[in-house]
Design a protein around this motif. Structure first.
Motif, PDB file in Angstrom:
ATOM      1  N   LEU A 142     -42.137   6.411   8.134  1.00  0.00           N
ATOM      2  CA  LEU A 142     -41.891   4.981   7.965  1.00  0.00           C
ATOM      3  C   LEU A 142     -42.379   4.193   9.170  1.00  0.00           C
ATOM      4  O   LEU A 142     -42.924   3.079   9.033  1.00  0.00           O
ATOM      5  CB  LEU A 142     -40.397   4.734   7.736  1.00  0.00           C
ATOM      6  N   VAL A 143     -42.185   4.726  10.377  1.00  0.00           N
ATOM      7  CA  VAL A 143     -42.679   4.053  11.583  1.00  0.00           C
ATOM      8  C   VAL A 143     -44.196   3.941  11.532  1.00  0.00           C
ATOM      9  O   VAL A 143     -44.778   2.890  11.851  1.00  0.00           O
ATOM     10  CB  VAL A 143     -42.205   4.800  12.840  1.00  0.00           C
ATOM     11  N   ALA A 144     -44.843   5.010  11.099  1.00  0.00           N
ATOM     12  CA  ALA A 144     -46.305   4.985  11.004  1.00  0.00           C
ATOM     13  C   ALA A 144     -46.785   3.967   9.991  1.00  0.00           C
ATOM     14  O   ALA A 144     -47.917   3.456  10.086  1.00  0.00           O
ATOM     15  CB  ALA A 144     -46.819   6.380  10.646  1.00  0.00           C
ATOM     16  N   ALA A 145     -45.954   3.653   8.993  1.00  0.00           N
ATOM     17  CA  ALA A 145     -46.331   2.667   7.974  1.00  0.00           C
ATOM     18  C   ALA A 145     -45.788   1.285   8.312  1.00  0.00           C
ATOM     19  O   ALA A 145     -45.673   0.426   7.424  1.00  0.00           O
ATOM     20  CB  ALA A 145     -45.818   3.125   6.611  1.00  0.00           C
ATOM     21  N   ASP A 146     -45.402   1.058   9.581  1.00  0.00           N
ATOM     22  CA  ASP A 146     -44.914  -0.235  10.054  1.00  0.00           C
ATOM     23  C   ASP A 146     -43.536  -0.589   9.472  1.00  0.00           C
ATOM     24  O   ASP A 146     -43.229  -1.756   9.223  1.00  0.00           O
ATOM     25  CB  ASP A 146     -45.906  -1.367   9.736  1.00  0.00           C
ATOM     26  N   PHE A 147     -42.684   0.432   9.265  1.00  0.00           N
ATOM     27  CA  PHE A 147     -41.288   0.199   8.892  1.00  0.00           C
ATOM     28  C   PHE A 147     -40.406   0.904   9.928  1.00  0.00           C
ATOM     29  O   PHE A 147     -39.830   1.969   9.673  1.00  0.00           O
ATOM     30  CB  PHE A 147     -40.992   0.761   7.495  1.00  0.00           C
ATOM     31  N   PRO A 148     -40.269   0.297  11.122  1.00  0.00           N
ATOM     32  CA  PRO A 148     -39.620   1.030  12.223  1.00  0.00           C
ATOM     33  C   PRO A 148     -38.109   0.851  12.314  1.00  0.00           C
ATOM     34  O   PRO A 148     -37.485   1.454  13.186  1.00  0.00           O
ATOM     35  CB  PRO A 148     -40.289   0.412  13.456  1.00  0.00           C
ATOM     36  N   HIS A 149     -37.502   0.027  11.484  1.00  0.00           N
ATOM     37  CA  HIS A 149     -36.111  -0.378  11.744  1.00  0.00           C
ATOM     38  C   HIS A 149     -35.068   0.358  10.900  1.00  0.00           C
ATOM     39  O   HIS A 149     -33.951  -0.122  10.754  1.00  0.00           O
ATOM     40  CB  HIS A 149     -35.981  -1.886  11.514  1.00  0.00           C
ATOM     41  N   PHE A 150     -35.381   1.506  10.363  1.00  0.00           N
ATOM     42  CA  PHE A 150     -34.422   2.250   9.536  1.00  0.00           C
ATOM     43  C   PHE A 150     -33.564   3.156  10.416  1.00  0.00           C
ATOM     44  O   PHE A 150     -34.076   3.880  11.274  1.00  0.00           O
ATOM     45  CB  PHE A 150     -35.151   3.081   8.477  1.00  0.00           C
ATOM     46  N   ARG A 151     -32.267   3.091  10.213  1.00  0.00           N
ATOM     47  CA  ARG A 151     -31.335   3.936  10.970  1.00  0.00           C
ATOM     48  C   ARG A 151     -30.733   4.977  10.015  1.00  0.00           C
ATOM     49  O   ARG A 151     -30.417   4.668   8.851  1.00  0.00           O
ATOM     50  CB  ARG A 151     -30.230   3.099  11.607  1.00  0.00           C
ATOM     51  N   PRO A 152     -30.554   6.233  10.451  1.00  0.00           N
ATOM     52  CA  PRO A 152     -30.066   7.295   9.551  1.00  0.00           C
ATOM     53  C   PRO A 152     -28.545   7.364   9.511  1.00  0.00           C
ATOM     54  O   PRO A 152     -27.851   7.078  10.493  1.00  0.00           O
ATOM     55  CB  PRO A 152     -30.659   8.556  10.177  1.00  0.00           C
ATOM     56  N   TRP A 153     -28.019   7.740   8.361  1.00  0.00           N
ATOM     57  CA  TRP A 153     -26.612   8.137   8.180  1.00  0.00           C
ATOM     58  C   TRP A 153     -26.550   9.077   6.976  1.00  0.00           C
ATOM     59  O   TRP A 153     -26.874   8.690   5.851  1.00  0.00           O
ATOM     60  CB  TRP A 153     -25.715   6.927   7.937  1.00  0.00           C
ATOM     61  N   ARG A 154     -26.233  10.325   7.284  1.00  0.00           N
ATOM     62  CA  ARG A 154     -26.180  11.367   6.261  1.00  0.00           C
ATOM     63  C   ARG A 154     -27.507  11.407   5.492  1.00  0.00           C
ATOM     64  O   ARG A 154     -28.552  11.607   6.097  1.00  0.00           O
ATOM     65  CB  ARG A 154     -24.967  11.175   5.341  1.00  0.00           C
ATOM     66  N   ASN A 155     -27.511  11.151   4.177  1.00  0.00           N
ATOM     67  CA  ASN A 155     -28.770  11.226   3.408  1.00  0.00           C
ATOM     68  C   ASN A 155     -29.400   9.855   3.221  1.00  0.00           C
ATOM     69  O   ASN A 155     -30.244   9.672   2.346  1.00  0.00           O
ATOM     70  CB  ASN A 155     -28.536  11.865   2.038  1.00  0.00           C
ATOM     71  N   ARG A 156     -29.014   8.873   4.059  1.00  0.00           N
ATOM     72  CA  ARG A 156     -29.466   7.508   3.854  1.00  0.00           C
ATOM     73  C   ARG A 156     -30.178   6.975   5.095  1.00  0.00           C
ATOM     74  O   ARG A 156     -29.777   7.258   6.230  1.00  0.00           O
ATOM     75  CB  ARG A 156     -28.275   6.604   3.497  1.00  0.00           C
ATOM     76  N   LEU A 157     -31.222   6.162   4.858  1.00  0.00           N
ATOM     77  CA  LEU A 157     -31.928   5.423   5.899  1.00  0.00           C
ATOM     78  C   LEU A 157     -31.774   3.944   5.566  1.00  0.00           C
ATOM     79  O   LEU A 157     -32.184   3.498   4.488  1.00  0.00           O
ATOM     80  CB  LEU A 157     -33.400   5.813   5.942  1.00  0.00           C
ATOM     81  N   SER A 158     -31.189   3.177   6.498  1.00  0.00           N
ATOM     82  CA  SER A 158     -30.859   1.790   6.199  1.00  0.00           C
ATOM     83  C   SER A 158     -31.526   0.859   7.181  1.00  0.00           C
ATOM     84  O   SER A 158     -31.639   1.144   8.389  1.00  0.00           O
ATOM     85  CB  SER A 158     -29.340   1.567   6.261  1.00  0.00           C
TER      86      SER A 158
END
Length: 417
Positions: free
Chosen positions: A355-371
């Motif tokens: 996602l960072v490589a595709a210019d979506f750097p702001h996702f934070r992980p929690w268990r099976n979720r990226l928000s």
């Protein structure tokens, strides 16, 4: 007491399982409950030489010391437990009836329909028993036992006699077998005699009774092939139109149930698999709602959502969210909505760098979720990524987009790029 079951491999040989111990004290005036059972006991008691042996035999019978009883023409046999570990082989012999006696007895039974009805109800009419001296009298019963006691009878033979009276209580046809003929044989003979009597009363010859030779009946045969199955319809049929009648079930509900039953049956005929059988009531309610337009389109579908939600203990909003998940990915999509889990190392760990490589750097992980703000990706147990959206600064996530094995692809479908 439940009637004992007998093996019918041989019409003239019946073996009854051991009777349970008799409830209540071993003493009492009558050991049997029927008049013919007590007559059987009296024939032995009247010829007994030692009342003390009778009492011990009565106690043996009451405590269940008599094993399985085998009855054949002229003989009753069983193993009876005594003072030693190995039981004694005990039997009682009596005279069988001759052909003339049987003719008299069967004629008497056929002449009285109430006699036949009584026999079928496991009752013994007095007049029928007296027509051929069916019941034994004093001295008719001859006991024999492998024990060393030379009493007449010994306590083991007395016990067998008392237990046999209990068999006679439940099935008087046992007495007929002792005298020489089995139940089926007697009933078949009575049927023929009744047919002959009825034909004679009408002035016609008795019709021949249909019979099949036993050897022919037991000959193995190749069954005929089954007819070919009916062709499978192209699709499930439409249910009839149900009118709205006061007090009758809701026509929409009837239409829904009939349509679902037809679709489910057609799918099962076509595939042999019932996809609905493993669903919980909640999952099935979501499936039903997902098959209809959204809750805001018509009053009937809003009523459907309301009733399904109430019936499963959920709110209409919960159901609408679950329907969105079902339409996104079926049962797997509903599981992603409701199940947060910890995925193993692998695809989930590689998602954030992708996602960072595709210019979506702001996702934070929690268990099976990226928000991220207003966006979320959930990793399902099926290996797919599912997109979710929410209003900014709210945790009110709704399924959106198409699942994808690539998190960037799922996010791109979510954003409509």
């Amino acid at each position: 007491m439940t009637a004992p079951r007998a093996s019918r491999h041989d019409e003239r040989r019946r073996t009854f399982p051991a009777l349970p111990p008799r409830p209540g004290p071993a003493g009492g005036t009558d050991f049997a409950t029927s008049w013919w059972g007590n007559s059987w006991v009296e024939s032995m008691e009247e010829s007994a030489l030692d009342p003390a042996r009778l009492q011990r035999g009565r106690a043996y019978a009451g405590r269940g010391h008599v094993d399985a009883i085998t009855v054949t023409p002229g003989r009753v046999m069983a193993y009876v437990h005594g003072s030693r570990p190995r039981p004694y082989r005990t039997e009682i012999r009596l005279r069988t009836l001759g052909d003339d006696d049987w003719e008299d007895l069967l004629d008497a039974a056929a002449a009285r329909p109430d006699h036949i009805a009584a026999l079928l109800d496991k009752e013994m009419p007095h007049a029928l028993a007296a027509s051929a001296d069916l019941l034994p009298t004093a001295g008719d019963l001859t006991p024999d036992c492998s024990c060393p006691d030379d009493g007449y009878p010994c306590k083991h033979a007395a016990a067998l006699c008392y237990q046999t009276a209990r068999l006679l209580d439940e099935d008087p046809f046992v007495l007929f077998l002792m005298r020489g003929r089995g139940e089926h044989e007697i009933l078949a003979d009575l049927t023929r005699r009744n047919a002959t009597r009825s034909a004679a009363e009408r002035g016609t010859a008795a019709p021949p009774m249909p019979t099949v030779d036993a050897a022919t009946a037991m000959t193995p045969r190749t069954p005929r092939p089954l007819p070919p199955p009916f062709p499978l319809p192209a699709g499930p049929g439409r249910p009839p139109v149900y009118p709205h009648t006061p007090g009758a079930p809701d026509p929409l509900a009837l239409d829904l149930l009939a349509t679902e039953a037809a679709t489910r049956a057609h799918t099962f005929l076509a595939t042999g698999i019932d996809l609905v059988a493993g669903l919980t009531p909640w999952q099935d309610a979501v499936r039903l709602a997902a098959a209809h337009p959204g809750s805001g389109l018509t009053a009937s579908t809003r009523a459907l959502y309301r009733d399904l939600a109430a019936g499963t203990g959920h709110s209409p909003t919960d159901l609408a969210r679950a329907v969105a998940a079902w339409r996104q990915g079926g049962l797997a999509g509903l599981t992603v909505l409701e199940d947060a889990w910890d995925p193993p190392a692998g695809p989930f760990d590689r998602a954030r760098p992708a996602l960072v490589a595709a210019d979506f750097p702001h996702f934070r992980p929690w268990r099976n979720r990226l928000s991220a703000p207003s966006l979320q990706l959930r990793f399902g147990r099926d290996g797919l990524w599912y997109g979710y959206e929410s209003d900014r600064d709210r945790e009110d996530w709704w399924p959106r987009g198409t699942p994808d094995t690539d998190p960037v692809g799922a996010l791109t479908a979510l954003l409509g790029r």
